[in-house]
Write an enzyme that holds these catalytic residues in place. Structure first.
Site, mmCIF file in Angstrom:
data_model
loop_
_atom_site.group_PDB
_atom_site.id
_atom_site.type_symbol
_atom_site.label_atom_id
_atom_site.label_comp_id
_atom_site.label_asym_id
_atom_site.label_seq_id
_atom_site.Cartn_x
_atom_site.Cartn_y
_atom_site.Cartn_z
ATOM 1 N N CYS A 74 0.965 -1.070 0.209
ATOM 2 C CA CYS A 74 0.021 0.352 0.118
ATOM 3 C C CYS A 74 1.255 1.019 -0.065
ATOM 4 C CB CYS A 74 -1.024 0.345 0.869
ATOM 5 S SG CYS A 74 -2.350 0.993 0.873
ATOM 6 N N ASP A 114 -26.332 5.272 13.874
ATOM 7 C CA ASP A 114 -28.119 4.815 14.407
ATOM 8 C C ASP A 114 -29.548 5.154 14.386
ATOM 9 O OD1 ASP A 114 -25.576 2.222 14.737
ATOM 10 O OD2 ASP A 114 -25.295 3.542 16.785
ATOM 11 N N GLU A 146 -1.513 -9.245 3.522
ATOM 12 C CA GLU A 146 -1.698 -9.824 4.646
ATOM 13 C C GLU A 146 -3.977 -9.526 5.111
ATOM 14 O OE1 GLU A 146 -1.590 -5.740 5.597
ATOM 15 O OE2 GLU A 146 -1.218 -7.075 3.800
ATOM 16 N N ASP A 167 -20.772 -8.177 17.557
ATOM 17 C CA ASP A 167 -21.660 -7.194 18.824
ATOM 18 C C ASP A 167 -21.063 -7.664 20.773
ATOM 19 O OD1 ASP A 167 -22.855 -5.596 17.209
ATOM 20 O OD2 ASP A 167 -24.787 -6.321 17.623
ATOM 21 N N HIS A 220 -3.470 -5.095 -0.059
ATOM 22 C CA HIS A 220 -2.820 -5.868 1.243
ATOM 23 C C HIS A 220 -3.025 -7.233 1.011
ATOM 24 C CE1 HIS A 220 -2.657 -2.447 3.491
ATOM 25 N NE2 HIS A 220 -3.560 -1.789 2.787
#
Length: 562
Positions: free
Chosen positions: A89, A413, A196, A250, A194
């Site tokens: 990157c 939210d 990885e 969550d 990327h």
């Protein structure tokens, strides 16, 4: 003299103080390349046998760090001497002459001709976040397997020109532009994506390059010999950036203190009255975070998102269980990880911590992106109050300045506020976006979407669309767009909300809240411009598998990684 084994081959990882280096180190370990060390000085660069530059962050801050470490000249000399170098990157971008990412033009290492500029596309979201393909521009054996999906996350790119043609290994198409996605010249290799975080494909790229420089005389890895013709226009009119399937976990402690994955219905995470214990409904326990995350990554999830849903009332800096969870997952999961909850300026144990310090703790533990929730609403209200003049103090500004906008996700939210004709006039006078929607009873009504904070417990006098516009201006790179009314209902995403926000901003939007099956993923991708769609409960409860979601998407002509 025989070549060193993988476990003894010395690798130096340039640590300039930014980003998620841990994921790279874990990838090396998984490939048995365990003889690595972090380096920070010019002397260590000169002594290195193989350097990996895992660039994460903003171009300007990366070059400032390299200059403060006084390693710029040593790094230039190292690369110009054709010594083994693998850039990731920013590790590729800094090889070019300059970039416009920062205040004015920022000078790079100047190894490759050309500049790194922001995408000019008007047809696609920026940053480019997700899985895309590469096209070979040289014959012979390259570390990059052609056609396979790799993970990209960037707002800036270098374009192929006649002056850098000898370096261009692969190109990628996005938003009507063909840009350089990897470069190679002798022992120097670097990529925009990327590896990885690109699953088994990415690991194979790292292994292929390291095996080649470890055994330079091996006949099993022939050098690239011929440069192919290089088109300076997109190679395909069909975009190959995949629509992503994101799995959210969550995370919170249950009443026994164990870290568990839970899921609410309209944000209520406790069981019904039939599952009470000692007079109190138990926290809904859907499994262990690390086990579920690994299961989803292996099952095809394009990203995993962890959210500490009680962080608004707990200490974040001392939240060792979540930090340990990230470290554990980073060792075993090679797809992008996002973490959210409590990322803001905080006072803990008498010490003041800036939001960027909190984020750095998570990046160092293995996170690729951080998600900011309630603090983004506060920052939006402050921006409006100040006449849309930024002061650099918000959590979004702090983190994006150091790590780049692509590292900052804002989670919004909102909840619906239904209005009649008179209410519509008042709402629009207040600057709110009003749309026709279908309510839970199947009736068509008008509504706007009010932003909430503290996990939906409190509302603020600003709507979701305005928050989205403000956070984009502040430096957010992506929006996770929830809807409290749809959460846990399984009736599909709030399509009108998704349309309203994607029409208002130019950064990627992740649809969240309401998915009940593959048809809802297909619907949101077909009818709106969201870049990804997220689900949680349907996966945790085993109601549907990720493969089934992606099969439905592919059958409907929606491009995805399978």
């Amino acid at each position: 003299m025989s070549s060193p084994s993988r476990s003894t081959f010395p690798i130096s990882v340039l640590d300039y103080g930014a980003g998620n280096i841990l994921s790279l180190l874990n990838a090396l370990t998984s490939l048995s390349y365990t003889n690595f060390k972090k380096i920070t000085t010019a002397a260590e660069i000169r002594e290195a046998e193989c350097i990996i530059f895992p660039g994460v962050g903003a171009y300007s801050s990366a070059m400032e760090s390299l200059e403060s470490l006084e390693v710029v000249e040593a790094l230039k000399e190292y690369v110009k001497a054709d010594r083994p170098y693998f850039g990731i990157c920013l590790g590729m971008q800094t090889l070019f002459e300059s970039s416009e990412e920062g205040e004015g033009i920022v000078q790079g290492l100047g190894i490759i001709k050309g500049t790194v500029d922001k995408f000019k596309t008007t047809t696609a979201s920026v940053p480019s976040i997700g899985w895309n393909t590469t096209t070979d521009r040289k014959t012979g054996t390259s570390p990059v397997p052609s056609g396979s999906m790799k993970y990209f996350v960037h707002s800036y790119r270098a374009l192929p020109t006649s002056s850098n043609l000898s370096w261009v290994c692969t190109t990628t198409d996005y938003g009507g532009e063909t840009y350089i996605s990897s470069v190679e010249n002798g022992n120097v290799f670097a990529c925009q994506f990327h590896p990885e975080k690109s699953g088994t494909v990415g690991l194979s790229i790292i292994r292929s390059y390291l095996d080649r420089v470890r055994e330079p005389n091996s006949t099993s890895s022939p050098r690239i010999t011929t440069i192919k013709s290089l088109p300076l226009v997109p190679t395909s009119s069909v975009e190959t950036l995949c629509k992503r399937v994101v799995v959210a976990l969550d995370v919170r402690s249950n009443d026994s203190g164990d870290l568990v994955v839970t899921k609410g219905d309209q944000y209520d995470v406790r069981e019904t009255k039939d599952h009470k214990e000692e007079g109190k409904a138990k926290v809904r326990n859907l499994g262990k975070p690390a086990e579920l995350a690994r299961k989803y990554a292996e099952g095809g999830a394009d990203e995993i998102s962890f959210l500490n849903i009680t962080s608004f009332r707990s200490n974040v800096i001392s939240d060792l269980p979540l930090v340990d969870l990230l470290k554990f997952c980073s060792e075993r999961i090679f797809v992008p990880l996002t973490v959210g909850g409590g990322i803001r300026d905080i006072l803990e144990d008498g010490n003041v911590y800036k939001a960027v310090e909190v984020a750095d703790r998570y990046f160092r533990a293995g996170a690729d992106k951080v998600s900011i929730g309630s603090d983004s609403v506060t920052a939006s209200l402050k921006l409006i109050e100040k006449g849309y003049v930024k002061d650099g103090e918000s959590s979004i500004e702090q983190i994006s300045a150091r790590y780049g906008v692509q590292a900052v996700v804002v989670s919004i939210d909102p909840k619906r506020v239904y209005v009649d004709e008179e209410g519509k006039v008042e709402a629009e006078k207040a600057g709110y976006t009003v749309r026709d929607v279908v309510d839970v009873e199947g009736e068509r009504r008008m509504c706007w979407w009010q932003a909430t904070v503290k996990g939906g417990r409190e509302t603020r006098d600003i709507d979701a669309v305005k928050v989205a516009e403000c956070v984009e201006q502040l430096g957010a790179g992506e929006i996770m767009l929830n809807c409290i009314d749809m959460d846990g209902q399984g009736n599909g995403y709030d399509l009108e909300l998704m349309k309203a926000v994607t029409e208002a901003v130019g950064i990627p939007v992740i649809a969240s809240s309401g998915a009940g099956g593959g048809e809802h993923f297909v619907e949101v991708f077909r009818e709106t411009n969201v870049s990804a769609a997220l689900a949680a409960g349907i996966f945790h409860r085993g109601e549907v598998k990720i493969d089934e979601i992606k099969d439905a998407m592919l059958a409907a002509g929606v491009v995805t990684r399978k």
